[in-house]
Design a protein around this motif. Structure first.
Motif, mmCIF file in Angstrom:
data_model
loop_
_atom_site.group_PDB
_atom_site.id
_atom_site.type_symbol
_atom_site.label_atom_id
_atom_site.label_comp_id
_atom_site.label_asym_id
_atom_site.label_seq_id
_atom_site.Cartn_x
_atom_site.Cartn_y
_atom_site.Cartn_z
ATOM 1 N N VAL A 227 0.835 -1.203 0.000
ATOM 2 C CA VAL A 227 0.000 0.000 0.000
ATOM 3 C C VAL A 227 0.868 1.250 0.000
ATOM 4 O O VAL A 227 0.614 2.211 -0.745
ATOM 5 N N VAL A 228 1.908 1.245 0.809
ATOM 6 C CA VAL A 228 2.813 2.400 0.856
ATOM 7 C C VAL A 228 3.524 2.569 -0.483
ATOM 8 O O VAL A 228 3.696 3.694 -0.974
ATOM 9 N N ALA A 229 3.933 1.459 -1.099
ATOM 10 C CA ALA A 229 4.572 1.530 -2.417
ATOM 11 C C ALA A 229 3.632 2.143 -3.444
ATOM 12 O O ALA A 229 4.054 2.950 -4.284
ATOM 13 N N CYS A 230 2.358 1.778 -3.373
ATOM 14 C CA CYS A 230 1.357 2.346 -4.275
ATOM 15 C C CYS A 230 1.226 3.849 -4.061
ATOM 16 O O CYS A 230 1.193 4.628 -5.027
ATOM 17 N N LEU A 231 1.156 4.267 -2.814
ATOM 18 C CA LEU A 231 1.008 5.681 -2.499
ATOM 19 C C LEU A 231 2.223 6.483 -2.962
ATOM 20 O O LEU A 231 2.082 7.578 -3.517
ATOM 21 N N ARG A 232 3.399 5.940 -2.732
ATOM 22 C CA ARG A 232 4.623 6.624 -3.167
ATOM 23 C C ARG A 232 4.683 6.713 -4.689
ATOM 24 O O ARG A 232 5.058 7.748 -5.254
ATOM 25 N N ASP A 233 4.293 5.636 -5.370
ATOM 26 C CA ASP A 233 4.279 5.629 -6.831
ATOM 27 C C ASP A 233 3.268 6.645 -7.374
ATOM 28 O O ASP A 233 3.484 7.241 -8.430
ATOM 29 N N ALA A 234 2.175 6.846 -6.600
ATOM 30 C CA ALA A 234 1.145 7.803 -7.023
ATOM 31 C C ALA A 234 1.573 9.251 -6.810
ATOM 32 O O ALA A 234 0.896 10.173 -7.263
ATOM 33 N N GLY A 235 2.693 9.449 -6.101
ATOM 34 C CA GLY A 235 3.212 10.795 -5.916
ATOM 35 C C GLY A 235 3.185 11.321 -4.496
ATOM 36 O O GLY A 235 3.548 12.481 -4.266
#
Length: 228
Positions: free
Chosen positions: A172-180
């Motif tokens: 989830v954190v990886a997704c959020l970071r990838d989203a900006g």
């Protein structure tokens, strides 16, 4: 920030389409069911999450019937009135995992559950009224008033108990970071948690989806594409 529509499309592609992704969603949050949840079941789930933290979940699950018996089926009123020798005896009880600090957290959390129930009618009713848009406030309260309920333990408790919220897992954190979103690889600070909350709030307005669904879709949109 990346729109949630893009994140969902990526998850659908990875998992075989919209219908396949839908099958991977958890049960839809049910506030009425949550409000009816007994305080003993709340305390039981608290205890399971505390003991699972940093330990093999399979071991806790295998021994769980023993936990139920040893901890008087997690009835808060009974546990808060047990004498010291009862708690000392649990340190030698082979039915459970004999971790002293975690055992004593059950006594503290029994008192916590009782106090919240006295204030709100039951712990379940208290949770059912707390808005998903302020999960970080709920986590802060549990950290301050409960025992060993901080961090991921508190988030997993809310997830397993049926409250509608996000979990800051690695994916989830990886997704959020990838989203900006500008957050650390491991979300621990209050500042980072506030950013995560704000982003999920924005996505909730965009999509109308439960926070649990959005959190799950985020996790499925990145990382190793494991078979479910």
């Amino acid at each position: 920030m990346t729109s949630f529509k893009t994140i969902r499309a990526r998850a659908e592609k990875r998992k075989g389409g919209p219908k396949a992704l839908e099958k991977l969603m958890p049960a839809k949050p049910d506030l009425k069911r949550l409000a009816r949840l007994g305080d003993d079941r709340v305390l039981a789930e608290m205890t399971k999450r505390v003991f699972c933290a940093g330990f093999a979940w399979s071991v806790i699950e295998t021994k769980w019937d023993g936990f139920e018996d040893a901890f008087l089926h997690f009835q808060p009123a009974k546990l808060t009135f047990q004498p010291e020798d009862y708690w000392e005896g649990l340190l030698r009880d082979a039915r459970i995992v004999r971790n002293g600090a975690k055992i004593m957290s059950v006594r503290d959390n029994a008192a916590f559950v009782q106090a919240i129930a006295k204030e709100h009618g039951s712990f379940g009713k208290f949770l059912a009224k707390w808005p998903s848009s302020d999960e970080i406030g709920l986590l802060d309260l549990m950290t301050k008033r409960g025992s060993r309920l901080g961090g991921n333990t508190g988030q997993m408790l809310l997830r397993f108990i049926g409250w509608d919220g996000f979990v800051t897992s690695g994916d989830v954190v990886a997704c959020l970071r990838d989203a900006g979103l500008d957050i650390a690889e491991q979300v621990k600070s209050k500042g980072d948690l506030a950013k995560v909350q704000a982003q999920f709030n924005a996505w909730a307005e965009e999509t109308g989806l439960p926070y649990t669904y959005m959190s799950r879709i985020c996790a499925l949109s990145v990382g190793e594409n494991r078979s479910e």
